[in-house]
Design a protein around this motif. Structure first.
Motif, mmCIF file in Angstrom:
data_model
loop_
_atom_site.group_PDB
_atom_site.id
_atom_site.type_symbol
_atom_site.label_atom_id
_atom_site.label_comp_id
_atom_site.label_asym_id
_atom_site.label_seq_id
_atom_site.Cartn_x
_atom_site.Cartn_y
_atom_site.Cartn_z
ATOM 1 N N THR A 120 0.810 -1.223 0.000
ATOM 2 C CA THR A 120 0.000 0.000 0.000
ATOM 3 C C THR A 120 0.840 1.267 0.000
ATOM 4 N N ASP A 122 2.907 2.560 -1.988
ATOM 5 C CA ASP A 122 3.056 3.282 -3.255
ATOM 6 C C ASP A 122 1.801 4.058 -3.630
ATOM 7 N N TYR A 123 0.779 3.999 -2.776
ATOM 8 C CA TYR A 123 -0.503 4.636 -3.091
ATOM 9 C C TYR A 123 -0.876 5.615 -1.975
ATOM 10 N N LEU A 126 -4.430 7.332 -2.107
ATOM 11 C CA LEU A 126 -5.529 6.382 -1.934
ATOM 12 C C LEU A 126 -5.565 5.787 -0.532
ATOM 13 N N ASP A 127 -4.412 5.555 0.025
ATOM 14 C CA ASP A 127 -4.314 4.817 1.278
ATOM 15 C C ASP A 127 -4.451 5.706 2.510
ATOM 16 N N GLU A 263 -5.642 4.519 -10.469
ATOM 17 C CA GLU A 263 -4.921 3.414 -9.818
ATOM 18 C C GLU A 263 -5.760 2.696 -8.763
ATOM 19 N N GLU A 266 -5.523 -1.156 -8.960
ATOM 20 C CA GLU A 266 -4.199 -1.626 -8.519
ATOM 21 C C GLU A 266 -4.098 -1.560 -6.995
ATOM 22 N N TYR A 267 -4.619 -0.496 -6.434
ATOM 23 C CA TYR A 267 -4.583 -0.356 -4.973
ATOM 24 C C TYR A 267 -5.424 -1.433 -4.310
#
Length: 268
Positions: A120, A122-123, A126-127, A263, A266-267
């Motif tokens: 997580t 790299d996001y 979103l995270d 993304e 992907e997430y």
């Protein structure tokens, strides 16, 4: 080894900042020592959740510090990624076949947790969100503070510090949400949040202060007055500031869910 504290459905510890030592893994005995030292490596000493995780933080290698509300920026995510990889490298230097069954289980759990955590990091947009209508951190905070344990004067100072800095932290959350909206990964709506009736917070903490054997009667009286003052004049207004700040953010998210966000798949 439970390194988490959950409140309702929210994971209170959004990001654990690693503080790695120069431990060199080796024998099975070293692995046990490695596990004993993990709490101090996985959690910063000023983390708000220290109050819920440990009755005696010093026993686990921590020095008592004034606690802070959680907040992680993009640089924290990058640093955590580097340090988790470092810890995985340390873990890999143990000979798995030499460990007993219990040690292998702990090894597997730790490795799985660290590897999943990396997925997580790299996001960031979103995270990393502290806000939400029902399970957001701001919605949980009054109840979390009501459960705050006061074992000594440092705990009491930490509690007062949280009340004093809530507005400052909420504004950081708002700035983060503004960035998320600009990248179309924010909340579907920015609502005007309210902390509601916080009399229970004043009464609950005053009961703990009254039972604190490390305070004199005069100190108890002053602490109760400070508690009421901070709840009414700092904590409650912080929610009003949060609502006003969020109402000014232009919402750019769609109503198609995570899959429609950049993304998002992907997430997930």
């Amino acid at each position: 080894m439970n390194l988490f504290k959950k409140a309702g459905t929210i994971l209170v510890t959004a990001v654990m900042v690693l503080q790695l030592s120069g431990c060199t893994p080796g024998s099975p005995e070293d692995f046990d020592q490695f596990l004993e030292e993990l709490p101090a490596k996985l959690i910063s000493a000023d983390n708000f959740n220290m109050n819920y995780l440990f009755n005696d933080p010093e026993k686990y290698g921590f020095e008592k510090e004034i606690l802070e509300l959680p907040y992680s920026d993009e640089q924290d995510y990058k640093q955590s990624k580097e340090e988790i990889n470092h810890l995985l490298s340390q873990l890999s230097r143990f000979d798995y076949n030499r460990l007993n069954e219990e040690q292998k289980l702990n090894y597997d759990i730790l490795k799985d947790y660290l590897q999943r955590s990396l997925l997580t990091l790299d996001y960031f947009e979103l995270d990393n969100s502290y806000l939400g209508s029902f399970i957001g951190y701001q919605a949980q905070l009054p109840m979390l503070l009501n459960e705050f344990t006061i074992n000594d004067k440092t705990d009491l100072e930490s509690y007062f510090h949280i009340l004093e800095t809530t507005e400052e932290t909420f504004l950081k959350y708002t700035d983060m949400e503004r960035q998320r909206q600009e990248k179309q990964v924010g909340m579907e709506q920015c609502e005007n949040f309210s902390s509601g009736d916080n009399r229970f917070l004043i009464d609950g903490m005053n009961q703990k202060i009254a039972a604190a054997d490390f305070l004199t009667e005069q100190e108890k009286k002053e602490a109760m007055e400070q508690n009421a003052n901070l709840v009414n004049n700092r904590f409650v207004p912080a929610y009003q500031v949060l609502g006003e700040a969020l109402s000014k953010i232009e919402v750019k998210s769609s109503d198609l869910g995570l899959a429609a966000k950049p993304e998002g798949k992907e997430y997930y």
